[in-house]
Scaffold this motif. Sequence first.
Motif, mmCIF file in Angstrom:
data_model
loop_
_atom_site.group_PDB
_atom_site.id
_atom_site.type_symbol
_atom_site.label_atom_id
_atom_site.label_comp_id
_atom_site.label_asym_id
_atom_site.label_seq_id
_atom_site.Cartn_x
_atom_site.Cartn_y
_atom_site.Cartn_z
ATOM 1 N N SER A 1 1.426 7.278 1.559
ATOM 2 C CA SER A 1 1.115 6.275 0.545
ATOM 3 C C SER A 1 1.872 4.993 0.881
ATOM 4 C CB SER A 1 1.507 6.769 -0.845
ATOM 5 O OG SER A 1 1.236 5.782 -1.825
ATOM 6 N N THR B 1 -0.992 2.735 -2.384
ATOM 7 C CA THR B 1 -2.326 3.032 -1.861
ATOM 8 C C THR B 1 -2.275 4.292 -1.008
ATOM 9 O OG1 THR B 1 -2.948 0.690 -1.834
ATOM 10 C CG2 THR B 1 -4.246 2.181 -0.463
ATOM 11 N N LYS B 2 -3.056 5.290 -1.360
ATOM 12 C CA LYS B 2 -3.100 6.523 -0.588
ATOM 13 C C LYS B 2 -3.868 6.296 0.710
ATOM 14 C CE LYS B 2 -4.432 11.386 -0.835
ATOM 15 N NZ LYS B 2 -5.029 12.461 -1.671
ATOM 16 N N ILE B 3 -3.274 6.703 1.813
ATOM 17 C CA ILE B 3 -3.883 6.522 3.129
ATOM 18 C C ILE B 3 -4.557 7.833 3.544
ATOM 19 C CG2 ILE B 3 -3.506 5.781 5.495
ATOM 20 C CD1 ILE B 3 -2.784 3.686 3.323
ATOM 21 N N ASP C 1 -7.585 1.745 4.728
ATOM 22 C CA ASP C 1 -6.708 1.937 3.572
ATOM 23 C C ASP C 1 -5.418 1.123 3.739
ATOM 24 O OD1 ASP C 1 -8.564 3.655 2.499
ATOM 25 O OD2 ASP C 1 -7.559 5.469 3.211
ATOM 26 N N CYS C 2 -4.940 1.056 4.977
ATOM 27 C CA CYS C 2 -3.760 0.214 5.251
ATOM 28 C C CYS C 2 -4.073 -1.250 4.974
ATOM 29 C CB CYS C 2 -3.310 0.395 6.698
ATOM 30 S SG CYS C 2 -2.758 2.067 7.117
ATOM 31 N N LYS D 1 -6.218 -2.303 2.809
ATOM 32 C CA LYS D 1 -6.253 -2.428 1.348
ATOM 33 C C LYS D 1 -4.849 -2.616 0.783
ATOM 34 C CE LYS D 1 -7.802 0.079 -2.776
ATOM 35 N NZ LYS D 1 -8.438 1.340 -3.251
ATOM 36 N N ALA D 2 -3.895 -1.852 1.322
ATOM 37 C CA ALA D 2 -2.505 -1.977 0.867
ATOM 38 C C ALA D 2 -1.936 -3.348 1.223
ATOM 39 C CB ALA D 2 -1.655 -0.872 1.483
ATOM 40 N N ALA E 1 -3.353 -5.987 -1.088
ATOM 41 C CA ALA E 1 -2.756 -5.824 -2.412
ATOM 42 C C ALA E 1 -1.358 -6.427 -2.459
ATOM 43 C CB ALA E 1 -2.703 -4.348 -2.788
ATOM 44 N N PRO F 1 7.065 2.066 -4.825
ATOM 45 C CA PRO F 1 6.047 1.032 -4.640
ATOM 46 C C PRO F 1 6.635 -0.351 -4.838
ATOM 47 C CG PRO F 1 5.792 2.107 -6.778
ATOM 48 C CD PRO F 1 6.836 2.877 -6.023
#
Length: 216
Positions: A6, A10-12, A24-25, A27-28, A31, A115
């Motif tokens: 995570s 964001t869960k990868i 997903d990375c 997306k993080a 964000a 986080p």
Amino acid sequence: MNASLSILGTKIRQDVEGRFCLNDCHKAATAAGHDYKATQVEHFTRNASTEGLIQELLKNGELEFEPVSSKAGRYGGTYAVKELVYAYAMWISPAFHLTVIRAFDALVTGQIAAPALSEQEIVAQALQITVRQVEELKAENAILAPKAEVAEKIADSDGLYTLNLSAKAAQMPLSQFTRAAHAKRLHLQTERKMERLLRQGEGWILLRKVSPIPRP
């Protein structure tokens, strides 16, 4: 790795080979405030440095699958080995690179990565701390108010009192009361006839307000 990775909440996702989803990375990263278009995965995978790193990974012969693979479909994306995830994070920014390193460390050690907070969350926390400090000061003032009232009455009276008795009447530590007496410009009298008592820690205070001496 049994636990899931995570990054900034964001869960990868991972594929069957254990590779991590670079989308997903991405997306993080967005964000966290990074530019969406500038950090898109396809820009990274087409980068000459990335292609060179992929070739180096293939040379070692340690992998039984491709270092990076793109899958189509609703649940598709670009999946890459850990080394390429690090490279992608470093390509985005030093701060995001450090975040990814710590996320992997947390995954390996079984800890939960904290986080990152947004600016709004940081401001909200700061306001909460300020409000709490104000409430603590109000509570402290409520406790000290009666003591201050007693000290004011002593300061406005005439006569000779011991410092200890005055401090006890004000329910204040002796050192604190002495500082308060100086702040109120009270004359602290220590005549010779009181030196013995003063040496014993008693001390005397003549409660008479003294005006400041004018400068020449």
